[in-house]
Design a protein around this motif. Structure first.
Motif, short mmCIF file in Angstrom:
data_model
loop_
_atom_site.label_atom_id
_atom_site.label_comp_id
_atom_site.label_asym_id
_atom_site.label_seq_id
_atom_site.Cartn_x
_atom_site.Cartn_y
_atom_site.Cartn_z
N ILE A 155 31.43 29.29 35.37
CA ILE A 155 31.31 30.15 34.19
C ILE A 155 32.29 29.70 33.12
O ILE A 155 31.96 29.61 31.93
CB ILE A 155 31.54 31.62 34.57
CG1 ILE A 155 30.39 32.12 35.46
CG2 ILE A 155 31.68 32.49 33.33
CD1 ILE A 155 30.60 33.52 36.00
N ASP A 156 33.52 29.38 33.53
CA ASP A 156 34.53 28.89 32.58
C ASP A 156 34.08 27.58 31.94
O ASP A 156 34.31 27.35 30.74
CB ASP A 156 35.86 28.68 33.29
CG ASP A 156 36.50 29.99 33.74
OD1 ASP A 156 36.10 31.06 33.22
OD2 ASP A 156 37.38 29.95 34.62
N LEU A 157 33.44 26.73 32.72
CA LEU A 157 32.92 25.46 32.20
C LEU A 157 31.91 25.73 31.10
O LEU A 157 31.99 25.16 30.00
CB LEU A 157 32.27 24.67 33.35
CG LEU A 157 31.68 23.28 33.10
CD1 LEU A 157 31.58 22.52 34.42
CD2 LEU A 157 30.29 23.34 32.46
N VAL A 158 30.93 26.60 31.39
CA VAL A 158 29.86 26.89 30.43
C VAL A 158 30.43 27.55 29.17
O VAL A 158 30.04 27.22 28.05
CB VAL A 158 28.79 27.78 31.10
CG1 VAL A 158 27.76 28.24 30.07
CG2 VAL A 158 28.10 27.02 32.23
N LYS A 159 31.37 28.47 29.34
CA LYS A 159 31.95 29.15 28.19
C LYS A 159 32.80 28.20 27.34
O LYS A 159 32.86 28.34 26.11
CB LYS A 159 32.78 30.35 28.64
CG LYS A 159 31.93 31.54 29.11
CD LYS A 159 32.76 32.77 29.38
CE LYS A 159 31.89 33.98 29.66
NZ LYS A 159 32.67 35.21 29.90
N SER A 160 33.45 27.25 27.99
CA SER A 160 34.21 26.25 27.23
C SER A 160 33.30 25.47 26.31
O SER A 160 33.63 25.22 25.15
CB SER A 160 34.94 25.31 28.19
OG SER A 160 35.94 25.98 28.93
N GLY A 199 28.02 35.06 26.57
CA GLY A 199 28.95 34.12 25.95
C GLY A 199 28.73 32.69 26.35
O GLY A 199 29.63 31.85 26.21
N PHE A 200 27.53 32.38 26.84
CA PHE A 200 27.22 31.02 27.26
C PHE A 200 26.68 30.17 26.11
O PHE A 200 26.50 28.96 26.27
CB PHE A 200 26.21 31.01 28.41
CG PHE A 200 26.67 31.75 29.64
CD1 PHE A 200 28.02 31.96 29.89
CD2 PHE A 200 25.75 32.23 30.57
CE1 PHE A 200 28.45 32.64 31.03
CE2 PHE A 200 26.16 32.91 31.70
CZ PHE A 200 27.51 33.11 31.93
N LEU A 201 26.40 30.80 24.98
CA LEU A 201 25.95 30.10 23.79
C LEU A 201 26.92 30.40 22.66
O LEU A 201 27.49 31.49 22.58
CB LEU A 201 24.54 30.56 23.37
CG LEU A 201 23.44 30.53 24.42
CD1 LEU A 201 22.12 30.99 23.80
CD2 LEU A 201 23.29 29.16 25.04
N ALA A 244 22.31 26.16 26.51
CA ALA A 244 21.48 26.91 27.45
C ALA A 244 21.09 26.03 28.64
O ALA A 244 21.06 26.49 29.79
CB ALA A 244 20.22 27.42 26.75
N ARG A 245 20.84 24.77 28.37
CA ARG A 245 20.50 23.84 29.45
C ARG A 245 21.68 23.70 30.41
O ARG A 245 21.50 23.64 31.64
CB ARG A 245 20.12 22.47 28.87
CG ARG A 245 19.36 21.58 29.83
CD ARG A 245 19.18 20.17 29.26
NE ARG A 245 18.61 20.15 27.93
CZ ARG A 245 17.31 20.24 27.67
NH1 ARG A 245 16.44 20.37 28.68
NH2 ARG A 245 16.87 20.18 26.43
N LEU A 246 22.89 23.64 29.87
CA LEU A 246 24.09 23.53 30.71
C LEU A 246 24.27 24.78 31.55
O LEU A 246 24.57 24.69 32.75
CB LEU A 246 25.32 23.30 29.82
CG LEU A 246 26.66 23.16 30.56
CD1 LEU A 246 26.65 21.94 31.48
CD2 LEU A 246 27.81 23.07 29.56
#
Length: 254
Positions: free
Chosen positions: A71-76, A29-31, A52-54
């Protein structure tokens, strides 16, 4: 004008990671949603590359605090809530800077001890249970620090019980503060060995620069150079903020 899509291998090559890493980012869920063409191939866009870079920037070790916050940052960001991602990034920057403040304070405490100032005014020696209660640490911690060579505790001749005097308690206060601030036992031992040899100058460097022998004997981890690692983590947090800013601009120009 036809849209140019990116392949999984394009993202992997750009980030210098294995293609499976990109697939894991997508599955985690990172993209954001990745459409597929009529041939079944994934059709990544430029925003997916930045997402993906983030993820790559935020989630590789080391990091401070709770990984779930990153993880919350990336998913946001993946959910197009870039305002929340930016807020998380600034909170993380604050956490890193707080860790740096603790580390710098611990080094200042160390330098006061190295300059010969007493750090404990206890008037009589203590046995290990009393010393642990006095310092608010466990008996096991005191034994572990001694076992790892951080200090030598004198013993009562009659029964061989440990006796902690003001010198030992002061040294333990330095050890405890450095441990709490994130420095590894290996780094603390390296520094104490230098101080015990009569060289109390540049103890900050001793905490952060492994000796040539150290680098050959084991893999040096981030905690062995904690202050230097925190400087890099602060730079990484700033890069995350800049990256999220670019992503916001990309969405505004679509």
């Amino acid at each position: 004008m036809a849209t140019t899509f990116l392949r999984t291998s394009d993202l992997a090559q750009e980030l210098d990671v294995h293609v499976n890493t990109i697939r894991i980012y997508e599955a985690s869920g990172f993209l954001s949603n990745v459409p597929r063409g009529t041939n079944g191939y994934r059709q990544y866009r430029a925003i997916h590359l930045e997402q993906a870079r983030l993820a790559h920037l935020a989630l590789h070790w080391p990091y401070v605090g709770n990984k779930q916050h990153l993880i919350d940052l990336v998913k946001s960001a993946a959910n197009d809530d870039l305002g929340m991602a930016m807020e998380f990034a600034y909170e993380y920057l604050a956490d890193v800077r707080a860790e740096r403040t603790h580390a710098e304070a611990a080094i200042a405490f160390l330098e006061r001890w190295a300059a010969g100032y007493a750090l404990d005014a206890s008037s009589h020696p203590m046995h290990i249970r009393q010393a642990a209660a006095h310092l608010n640490v466990s008996i096991d911690m005191l034994r572990n620090w001694e076992r790892n060579g951080l200090l030598t505790v004198p013993r009562e001749p009659a029964n061989q019980y440990r006796l902690y005097g003001s010198a030992e308690l002061g040294r333990l206060r330095v050890i405890r503060m450095l441990v709490k601030s994130g420095f590894s036992l290996a780094a603390i031992l390296r520094m104490l060995q230098q101080a015990d040899s009569g060289n109390s100058r540049n103890l900050r460097d001793a905490l952060n620069i492994p000796s040539e022998e150290d680098t050959h004997d084991y893999v040096v981890v981030a905690a062995d150079r904690w202050l230097a690692s925190l400087l890099k983590l602060e730079q990484r947090a700033q890069e995350m903020i800049e990256l999220i800013g670019r992503m916001i601009e990309m969405l505004h120009t679509q």
